[in-house]
Design a protein around this motif. Structure first.
Motif, PDB file in Angstrom:
ATOM      1  N   THR A 280      19.231  26.218  38.124  1.00  0.00           N
ATOM      2  CA  THR A 280      20.689  27.536  38.603  1.00  0.00           C
ATOM      3  C   THR A 280      21.393  26.272  39.206  1.00  0.00           C
ATOM      4  N   LEU A 281      22.477  26.495  40.180  1.00  0.00           N
ATOM      5  CA  LEU A 281      23.581  25.495  40.321  1.00  0.00           C
ATOM      6  C   LEU A 281      23.054  25.209  41.915  1.00  0.00           C
ATOM      7  N   GLY A 282      22.463  26.099  42.971  1.00  0.00           N
ATOM      8  CA  GLY A 282      21.487  25.559  43.419  1.00  0.00           C
ATOM      9  C   GLY A 282      20.546  24.509  43.784  1.00  0.00           C
TER      10      GLY A 282
ATOM     11  N   MET B 138      39.177  37.822  48.262  1.00  0.00           N
ATOM     12  CA  MET B 138      40.116  39.244  47.838  1.00  0.00           C
ATOM     13  C   MET B 138      40.605  37.795  46.104  1.00  0.00           C
ATOM     14  N   THR B 139      40.474  37.175  45.987  1.00  0.00           N
ATOM     15  CA  THR B 139      40.535  37.147  44.547  1.00  0.00           C
ATOM     16  C   THR B 139      39.143  37.183  43.634  1.00  0.00           C
ATOM     17  N   LEU B 140      37.995  36.563  44.091  1.00  0.00           N
ATOM     18  CA  LEU B 140      37.012  36.902  43.459  1.00  0.00           C
ATOM     19  C   LEU B 140      36.450  38.235  43.001  1.00  0.00           C
ATOM     20  N   LEU B 141      37.317  39.138  43.092  1.00  0.00           N
ATOM     21  CA  LEU B 141      37.349  40.202  42.701  1.00  0.00           C
ATOM     22  C   LEU B 141      38.005  40.123  41.136  1.00  0.00           C
ATOM     23  N   ASN B 142      39.130  38.850  40.705  1.00  0.00           N
ATOM     24  CA  ASN B 142      39.422  38.928  39.423  1.00  0.00           C
ATOM     25  C   ASN B 142      39.130  37.605  38.703  1.00  0.00           C
ATOM     26  N   ASP B 143      38.908  36.665  39.813  1.00  0.00           N
ATOM     27  CA  ASP B 143      38.947  34.742  39.474  1.00  0.00           C
ATOM     28  C   ASP B 143      37.679  34.260  40.674  1.00  0.00           C
ATOM     29  N   VAL B 144      36.976  33.168  39.812  1.00  0.00           N
ATOM     30  CA  VAL B 144      36.208  32.657  40.354  1.00  0.00           C
ATOM     31  C   VAL B 144      37.006  30.857  40.507  1.00  0.00           C
ATOM     32  N   PRO B 145      38.075  31.035  40.980  1.00  0.00           N
ATOM     33  CA  PRO B 145      38.713  29.478  41.514  1.00  0.00           C
ATOM     34  C   PRO B 145      37.955  28.423  41.447  1.00  0.00           C
ATOM     35  N   ILE B 146      38.377  27.370  40.760  1.00  0.00           N
ATOM     36  CA  ILE B 146      37.400  26.075  40.451  1.00  0.00           C
ATOM     37  C   ILE B 146      38.280  25.025  40.432  1.00  0.00           C
ATOM     38  N   CYS B 147      38.221  23.444  41.004  1.00  0.00           N
ATOM     39  CA  CYS B 147      39.111  23.131  40.999  1.00  0.00           C
ATOM     40  C   CYS B 147      37.968  21.000  41.526  1.00  0.00           C
ATOM     41  N   VAL B 148      38.663  20.527  41.128  1.00  0.00           N
ATOM     42  CA  VAL B 148      38.579  19.517  41.550  1.00  0.00           C
ATOM     43  C   VAL B 148      39.066  18.426  42.463  1.00  0.00           C
ATOM     44  N   ALA B 149      38.505  18.271  43.077  1.00  0.00           N
ATOM     45  CA  ALA B 149      40.099  17.484  44.605  1.00  0.00           C
ATOM     46  C   ALA B 149      40.398  15.737  43.807  1.00  0.00           C
ATOM     47  N   ASN B 150      41.567  15.637  43.549  1.00  0.00           N
ATOM     48  CA  ASN B 150      42.128  14.814  43.023  1.00  0.00           C
ATOM     49  C   ASN B 150      42.339  13.493  44.323  1.00  0.00           C
ATOM     50  N   ARG B 151      41.461  13.823  45.663  1.00  0.00           N
ATOM     51  CA  ARG B 151      42.033  12.785  46.471  1.00  0.00           C
ATOM     52  C   ARG B 151      40.646  13.379  47.590  1.00  0.00           C
TER      53      ARG B 151
ATOM     54  N   THR C 124      36.332  42.581  50.137  1.00  0.00           N
ATOM     55  CA  THR C 124      36.963  40.747  49.767  1.00  0.00           C
ATOM     56  C   THR C 124      35.606  41.328  48.878  1.00  0.00           C
ATOM     57  N   GLY C 125      35.712  39.618  48.015  1.00  0.00           N
ATOM     58  CA  GLY C 125      34.354  39.342  47.404  1.00  0.00           C
ATOM     59  C   GLY C 125      34.136  38.287  47.689  1.00  0.00           C
ATOM     60  N   LYS C 126      32.416  38.386  47.896  1.00  0.00           N
ATOM     61  CA  LYS C 126      31.545  36.464  47.611  1.00  0.00           C
ATOM     62  C   LYS C 126      30.921  36.350  46.684  1.00  0.00           C
ATOM     63  N   VAL C 127      30.625  35.228  47.048  1.00  0.00           N
ATOM     64  CA  VAL C 127      29.657  34.377  45.352  1.00  0.00           C
ATOM     65  C   VAL C 127      27.852  34.902  45.674  1.00  0.00           C
ATOM     66  N   GLU C 128      27.348  34.818  45.060  1.00  0.00           N
ATOM     67  CA  GLU C 128      25.997  35.365  45.929  1.00  0.00           C
ATOM     68  C   GLU C 128      24.697  34.431  45.031  1.00  0.00           C
TER      69      GLU C 128
ATOM     70  N   ASN D 227      30.680  27.793  32.980  1.00  0.00           N
ATOM     71  CA  ASN D 227      30.007  29.051  33.342  1.00  0.00           C
ATOM     72  C   ASN D 227      30.400  29.934  34.478  1.00  0.00           C
ATOM     73  N   LYS D 228      31.588  29.954  34.546  1.00  0.00           N
ATOM     74  CA  LYS D 228      32.941  30.939  35.204  1.00  0.00           C
ATOM     75  C   LYS D 228      32.430  32.352  35.373  1.00  0.00           C
ATOM     76  N   ASP D 229      32.341  32.792  33.551  1.00  0.00           N
ATOM     77  CA  ASP D 229      32.214  34.523  33.410  1.00  0.00           C
ATOM     78  C   ASP D 229      30.774  34.480  34.446  1.00  0.00           C
ATOM     79  N   ARG D 230      29.980  34.012  34.650  1.00  0.00           N
ATOM     80  CA  ARG D 230      28.507  33.980  34.889  1.00  0.00           C
ATOM     81  C   ARG D 230      28.175  34.248  35.963  1.00  0.00           C
ATOM     82  N   LEU D 231      29.646  33.259  37.087  1.00  0.00           N
ATOM     83  CA  LEU D 231      30.300  33.141  38.270  1.00  0.00           C
ATOM     84  C   LEU D 231      30.357  34.406  39.074  1.00  0.00           C
ATOM     85  N   LEU D 232      31.410  34.366  38.254  1.00  0.00           N
ATOM     86  CA  LEU D 232      31.791  35.681  38.443  1.00  0.00           C
ATOM     87  C   LEU D 232      31.960  36.977  38.436  1.00  0.00           C
TER      88      LEU D 232
END
Length: 143
Positions: A13-15, A82-95, A139-143, A124-129
């Motif tokens: 698992t990611l955890g 609310m965004t989580l109802l359609n997408d799971v934003p993932i990003c990498v901080a460049n700073r 609102t959505g939340k990742v369990e 694994n974005k689809d799995r997270l969604l």
């Protein structure tokens, strides 16, 4: 999946391969916390895979009074909103950045290559969604 001691791949698992770090929001009514040079990430900033900058910025005083600073290269995952109802934003901080309570920073454990983690999460974005559940107020939340 992760590679076991014998070289075989095992489900995980990611955890179990990362630590989830929580952020926060310094008091908005404290002008000495806001308007500095340190990026503060919220859902509205998580539009691309590589995060260069944010709309809001904190001062050093703001960082020490309500949030957490993580280094460049940290993977950020939106965990509530609310965004989580359609997408799971993932990003990498460049700073180095700070982030609010709706965002989680993922710190890889010692057996995970930090440069591999962003692509593992993105792949694994689809799995997270599929793990998104409804929180209060629709609102959505990742369990």
């Amino acid at each position: 999946m992760k590679r076991g001691k014998g070289g075989e791949w095992t489900n995980t698992t990611l955890g179990s391969i990362t630590d989830f770090l929580s952020g926060g929001t310094p008091a908005k009514d404290r002008a000495d916390y806001w308007g500095g040079s340190i990026p503060w990430v919220s859902a509205r900033d998580m539009k691309s895979f590589r995060l260069e900058d944010t709309e809001d910025h904190l001062t050093n005083e703001g960082v020490h009074n309500g949030t957490r600073l993580v280094p460049s290269g940290t993977v950020l995952l939106l965990a509530r909103g609310m965004t989580l109802l359609n997408d799971v934003p993932i990003c990498v901080a460049n700073r180095s950045v700070t982030f609010n309570q709706d965002v989680k920073a993922l710190r890889p454990k010692s057996d995970v290559r930090p440069d591999f983690l962003p692509y593992l999460v993105l792949g694994n974005k689809d799995r997270l969604l599929s793990l998104v559940d409804l929180a209060g107020h629709g609102t959505g939340k990742v369990e």
